[in-house]
Scaffold this motif. Structure first.
Motif, PDB file in Angstrom:
ATOM      1  N   ASN A 129      37.842  23.581  37.081  1.00 52.69           N
ATOM      2  CA  ASN A 129      37.115  25.040  36.510  1.00 52.69           C
ATOM      3  C   ASN A 129      38.502  26.152  36.968  1.00 52.69           C
ATOM      4  O   ASN A 129      39.204  25.880  37.916  1.00 52.69           O
ATOM      5  N   THR A 130      38.955  26.927  35.937  1.00 48.82           N
ATOM      6  CA  THR A 130      39.820  27.884  36.050  1.00 48.82           C
ATOM      7  C   THR A 130      39.225  28.931  36.650  1.00 48.82           C
ATOM      8  O   THR A 130      38.438  29.810  36.245  1.00 48.82           O
ATOM      9  N   CYS A 131      39.634  29.250  37.964  1.00 48.12           N
ATOM     10  CA  CYS A 131      39.150  30.257  38.703  1.00 48.12           C
ATOM     11  C   CYS A 131      40.151  31.450  39.078  1.00 48.12           C
ATOM     12  O   CYS A 131      41.093  31.638  37.937  1.00 48.12           O
ATOM     13  N   SER A 132      40.627  31.986  39.994  1.00 45.69           N
ATOM     14  CA  SER A 132      41.617  33.155  39.911  1.00 45.69           C
ATOM     15  C   SER A 132      41.740  33.527  41.499  1.00 45.69           C
ATOM     16  O   SER A 132      41.089  33.402  42.277  1.00 45.69           O
ATOM     17  N   ILE A 133      43.112  33.878  41.729  1.00 41.64           N
ATOM     18  CA  ILE A 133      43.356  34.643  42.848  1.00 41.64           C
ATOM     19  C   ILE A 133      42.364  35.886  43.040  1.00 41.64           C
ATOM     20  O   ILE A 133      42.153  36.271  44.224  1.00 41.64           O
ATOM     21  N   ALA A 134      41.924  36.277  42.218  1.00 37.89           N
ATOM     22  CA  ALA A 134      40.831  37.427  42.323  1.00 37.89           C
ATOM     23  C   ALA A 134      39.372  37.223  43.184  1.00 37.89           C
ATOM     24  O   ALA A 134      38.989  37.725  43.628  1.00 37.89           O
ATOM     25  N   ALA A 135      39.303  35.666  43.056  1.00 34.90           N
ATOM     26  CA  ALA A 135      38.121  35.109  43.918  1.00 34.90           C
ATOM     27  C   ALA A 135      38.428  35.319  45.596  1.00 34.90           C
ATOM     28  O   ALA A 135      37.415  35.296  46.262  1.00 34.90           O
ATOM     29  N   THR A 136      39.576  35.355  45.855  1.00 35.85           N
ATOM     30  CA  THR A 136      40.072  35.109  47.351  1.00 35.85           C
ATOM     31  C   THR A 136      40.739  36.400  47.734  1.00 35.85           C
ATOM     32  O   THR A 136      40.893  36.346  48.917  1.00 35.85           O
ATOM     33  N   VAL A 173      41.112  25.626  40.082  1.00 39.87           N
ATOM     34  CA  VAL A 173      42.620  26.248  40.040  1.00 39.87           C
ATOM     35  C   VAL A 173      42.617  27.750  40.083  1.00 39.87           C
ATOM     36  O   VAL A 173      41.806  28.338  39.382  1.00 39.87           O
ATOM     37  N   ASN A 174      43.281  28.073  41.336  1.00 40.86           N
ATOM     38  CA  ASN A 174      43.229  29.398  41.281  1.00 40.86           C
ATOM     39  C   ASN A 174      44.700  30.105  41.204  1.00 40.86           C
ATOM     40  O   ASN A 174      45.590  30.480  41.917  1.00 40.86           O
ATOM     41  N   PRO A 175      45.011  30.554  39.837  1.00 44.89           N
ATOM     42  CA  PRO A 175      46.235  31.253  39.298  1.00 44.89           C
ATOM     43  C   PRO A 175      46.398  32.652  39.939  1.00 44.89           C
ATOM     44  O   PRO A 175      45.309  33.255  40.094  1.00 44.89           O
ATOM     45  N   GLY A 176      47.525  32.898  40.240  1.00 43.49           N
ATOM     46  CA  GLY A 176      47.858  34.223  40.275  1.00 43.49           C
ATOM     47  C   GLY A 176      48.011  35.073  39.222  1.00 43.49           C
ATOM     48  O   GLY A 176      47.278  34.318  38.089  1.00 43.49           O
ATOM     49  N   THR A 177      48.845  36.007  38.760  1.00 45.08           N
ATOM     50  CA  THR A 177      48.764  36.848  37.625  1.00 45.08           C
ATOM     51  C   THR A 177      49.680  35.813  36.500  1.00 45.08           C
ATOM     52  O   THR A 177      50.921  35.633  37.044  1.00 45.08           O
ATOM     53  N   ALA A 178      49.088  35.443  35.876  1.00 49.18           N
ATOM     54  CA  ALA A 178      49.979  34.531  34.865  1.00 49.18           C
ATOM     55  C   ALA A 178      50.255  35.151  33.491  1.00 49.18           C
ATOM     56  O   ALA A 178      49.653  36.345  33.052  1.00 49.18           O
ATOM     57  N   ASP A 179      51.369  34.638  32.943  1.00 45.81           N
ATOM     58  CA  ASP A 179      51.949  35.125  31.844  1.00 45.81           C
ATOM     59  C   ASP A 179      51.360  34.666  30.503  1.00 45.81           C
ATOM     60  O   ASP A 179      51.741  33.810  29.851  1.00 45.81           O
ATOM     61  N   THR A 180      50.160  35.333  30.289  1.00 52.02           N
ATOM     62  CA  THR A 180      49.378  34.678  29.246  1.00 52.02           C
ATOM     63  C   THR A 180      49.013  35.701  28.142  1.00 52.02           C
ATOM     64  O   THR A 180      49.518  37.086  28.565  1.00 52.02           O
TER      65      THR A 180
END
Length: 251
Positions: A129-136, A173-180
């Motif tokens: 699952n694509t999660c995020s730094i925003a979760a933590t 996976v918990n990405p930070g701010t990604a260049d998307t």
């Protein structure tokens, strides 16, 4: 690497950004890959594209069934489809809360629910699952988005517990701010896009945005049969944002 040779993978939100980078990487490493997206028109071979709306259970079930039939089975699901939201708890009305939760959380539930009967037949079943730094980490102006990603994190742990003995590993996976593309649109709407980009880059200790390819690499690690002992795990790809506290430059 050929660790995905012979495996069949499905990636939601796979027509662009992190999803597209992930789909292409899994294909490069030997997987047959189906991409589910609202607009799969840009998906090219060797990827297979299917239209799916994760807010519509019938649409999800139809797309998953078609993908599994064409692939000849299913081993890996990357639950990546999601949308963003800005603001504090005062800034988004009930309709917007329901809309974003429906995509970011219940959308993952719909995809997993449709995929699990097929994954149980695999010897290398994995969901990422694509999660995020925003979760933590508490991020300003991201109340709604953070709430959905916190739910994804907890959902990942619960799913990992529920399906481990069925042979299905579940991680996020918990990405930070990604260049998307979504971040690009966010920057374009800012009054000073260059200053906003610099601010987003600076809040990560690495001093730059995370690339889609870097997140894809982490997803591939979690999904790979080589990671058979890894389940119920969140993997941060955030330039050190969650765990590091660097001193200011020059001090």
């Amino acid at each position: 690497m050929t660790d995905f040779e012979g495996l069949k993978a499905l990636v939601t939100g796979g027509a662009s950004g992190i999803g597209r980078a992930t789909a292409e990487l899994l294909a490069e490493r030997g997987a047959s890959v189906a991409v589910l997206d609202l607009d799969p028109s840009s998906v090219e071979k060797p990827l297979l594209g299917y239209r799916a709306d994760v807010t519509d259970d019938a649409s999800v079930r139809q797309a998953v069934a078609a993908a599994v039939a064409d692939l000849g089975g299913l081993d890996v699901v990357v639950n990546n489809a999601g949308i963003g939201a800005q603001g504090t708890v005062e800034d988004n009305d009930d309709e917007e809360w329901h809309r974003v939760l429906n995509v970011n959380v219940i959308g993952m539930v719909r995809v997993a629910r449709a995929a699990l009967p097929h994954l149980r037949e695999s010897s290398h079943a994995a969901i990422v699952n694509t999660c995020s730094i925003a979760a933590t980490a508490g991020l300003p102006q991201r109340a709604l988005y953070s709430a959905t990603k916190g739910a994804v994190y907890s959902l990942t742990l619960a799913m990992a517990a529920d399906h481990l003995r069925e042979g299905v590993r579940v991680n996020c996976v918990n990405p930070g701010t990604a260049d998307t593309p979504w971040v690009g649109r966010l920057l374009d709407s800012a009054s000073d896009p260059a200053a906003e980009r610099a601010a987003l880059a600076a809040r990560q200790p690495s001093g730059r945005l995370v690339s889609a390819a870097e997140v894809a690499g982490a997803i591939a690690y979690l999904a790979s049969p080589l990671s058979g002992a890894t389940t119920g795990t969140s993997l941060a790809v955030d330039g050190g944002m969650q765990g590091l506290r660097l001193r200011p430059v020059g001090q």
